[in-house]
Design a protein around this motif. Structure first.
Motif, mmCIF file in Angstrom:
data_model
loop_
_atom_site.group_PDB
_atom_site.id
_atom_site.type_symbol
_atom_site.label_atom_id
_atom_site.label_comp_id
_atom_site.label_asym_id
_atom_site.label_seq_id
_atom_site.Cartn_x
_atom_site.Cartn_y
_atom_site.Cartn_z
ATOM 1 N N ALA A 37 0.805 -1.221 0.000
ATOM 2 C CA ALA A 37 0.000 0.000 0.000
ATOM 3 C C ALA A 37 0.838 1.272 0.000
ATOM 4 C CB ALA A 37 -0.958 -0.008 1.188
ATOM 5 N N TRP B 231 -2.420 5.755 2.711
ATOM 6 C CA TRP B 231 -2.227 4.404 2.169
ATOM 7 C C TRP B 231 -1.082 3.676 2.876
ATOM 8 C CZ3 TRP B 231 -5.414 1.749 -0.892
ATOM 9 C CH2 TRP B 231 -6.367 2.447 -1.628
ATOM 10 N N TYR C 61 -10.144 2.279 2.743
ATOM 11 C CA TYR C 61 -10.062 1.619 1.431
ATOM 12 C C TYR C 61 -11.386 1.693 0.680
ATOM 13 C CZ TYR C 61 -5.782 -0.618 3.294
ATOM 14 O OH TYR C 61 -4.551 -0.874 3.836
#
Length: 380
Positions: A101, A111, A151
């Motif tokens: 990520a 992220w 997400y």
């Protein structure tokens, strides 16, 4: 009983219940519909351990469904470039991607928190937080669920699907002893770690795994971090930058991520979702176990090839820790998503490192002393 035997026996039971085998087969087919998905990996096939996490998942899912749920894994560059794997999953070019990520901090710094950031948690700590929560007990929320709130806003559902173990600090052309030695140093380092090292004077470069060695060889970069001994040996870094530093304090417990296109995930039967969750967790553990096994040999090989093992100085570690805390405060002030996830991590971090210094640390320290004294050698 293995999975295949279970499904075969399930068919026999179903046939007996209705007194005809003709009705049993369609029932099984309906329970396990035929689905084929593509997974874009960020890794080349040559890195068999980290790339192999996707193949491990694929094998488990196929066996559990007798081939009805197929996950086809494509190496970096086969469908999309390695650093565009998440984009492909988000826009539906592929159904899923196997990546890290923190490659996508260009989209949002948040992220990185689903993979690794400097001075966070080690592998066991990261998995404890991901699978069980920030503090434990009533009111605790799993790290997986906290992350998926973020997400889902970005079109994907995420699950851990690998962990490399605490990484090495990388390969340097010259010795690095002080913060002054970092000034202007061009280093392949990804995500938030690159931002923080930039505060210390490093010029961060983000490169996919297959591009690192050529850049180091040509002198386009002065240093590079990748994973650890097993992968680093395969990539040949020791030939062009022999100073091998540790630890990779920016990746104490780096999670490798599986991201599923949100619409595709939502369309799955519930038992397929459950299977993916179980298989991803198994692949997560399997990758860490492989690295722990393979790195023990690889580190010896690298030293025999000329690697100069050196720890980062306390000056560099302290400066990086201070810069990291400043950075997290800045990001938390700018992003509610970042703040929520980081707050959950550090709540658990405080308690986790209190516990680990009691049992594991004392046992490990004693056994390391025995190893250095030569008392762990096996005769013959």
């Amino acid at each position: 009983m293995d999975r295949r035997s279970f499904f075969k026996k399930a068919g026999v039971v179903g046939a007996g219940a209705v007194a005809t085998t003709a009705l049993a087969a369609p029932a099984i087919a309906q329970a396990n519909p035929k689905i084929t998905w593509r997974i874009a990996s960020s890794f080349p096939k040559s890195l068999d351990t980290i790339y192999g996490g996707g193949e491990t998942l694929s094998k488990m899912v196929s066996e559990a469904t007798e081939g009805n749920f197929t996950l086809q894994v494509f190496a970096a560059g086969e469908l999309v470039p390695g650093l565009q794997a998440l984009d492909a999953a988000q826009n539906g070019t592929v159904e899923a991607c196997h990546t890290v990520a923190y490659y996508y901090t260009g989209k949002a710094k948040t992220w990185a928190l689903g993979a690794a950031v400097p001075f966070a948690l080690n592998p066991r700590g990261m998995n404890a937080w991901l699978y069980h929560g920030d503090r434990g007990g009533e009111g605790s929320q799993r790290g997986i669920d906290v992350l998926n709130e973020f997400y889902h806003k970005n079109g994907v559902h995420g699950l851990p699907c690998g962990n490399t173990g605490t990484q090495m600090g990388g390969w340097f052309r010259k010795e690095i002893k002080t913060v002054a030695d970092l000034q202007g140093l061009k280093m392949r380092i990804a995500g938030v770690a690159g931002d923080i090292m930039g505060k210390l004077g490093v010029v961060p470069q983000q490169l996919a795994g297959g591009d690192v060695y050529p850049a180091l060889e040509r002198g386009t970069i002065d240093a590079a971090e990748w994973v650890g001994p097993y992968d680093d040996e395969k990539l040949g870094f020791v030939k062009v930058a022999p100073n091998y530093y540790y630890p990779g304090f920016w990746e104490g417990g780096p999670t490798v991520n599986m991201f599923f296109n949100q619409a595709k995930w939502d369309s799955l039967p519930e038992h397929y979702k459950s299977l993916l969750q179980t298989a991803c967790q198994a692949a997560d553990a399997d990758m860490l176990q492989k690295y722990d096994y393979l790195n023990t040999r690889a580190i010896r090989t690298l030293v025999s090839q000329g690697a100069k093992l050196q720890p980062f100085s306390k000056e560099i570690m302290d400066a990086a820790f201070k810069a990291s805390n400043e950075y997290y405060a800045e990001q938390s002030a700018q992003s509610e998503d970042f703040k929520k996830i980081w707050d959950a991590i550090i709540k658990f971090r405080a308690e986790y490192f209190l516990w680990t210094q009691i049992a594991d640390s004392q046992f490990d320290t004693y056994m390391m002393q025995q190893q250095r004294a030569g008392t762990l050698k096996v005769d013959g």
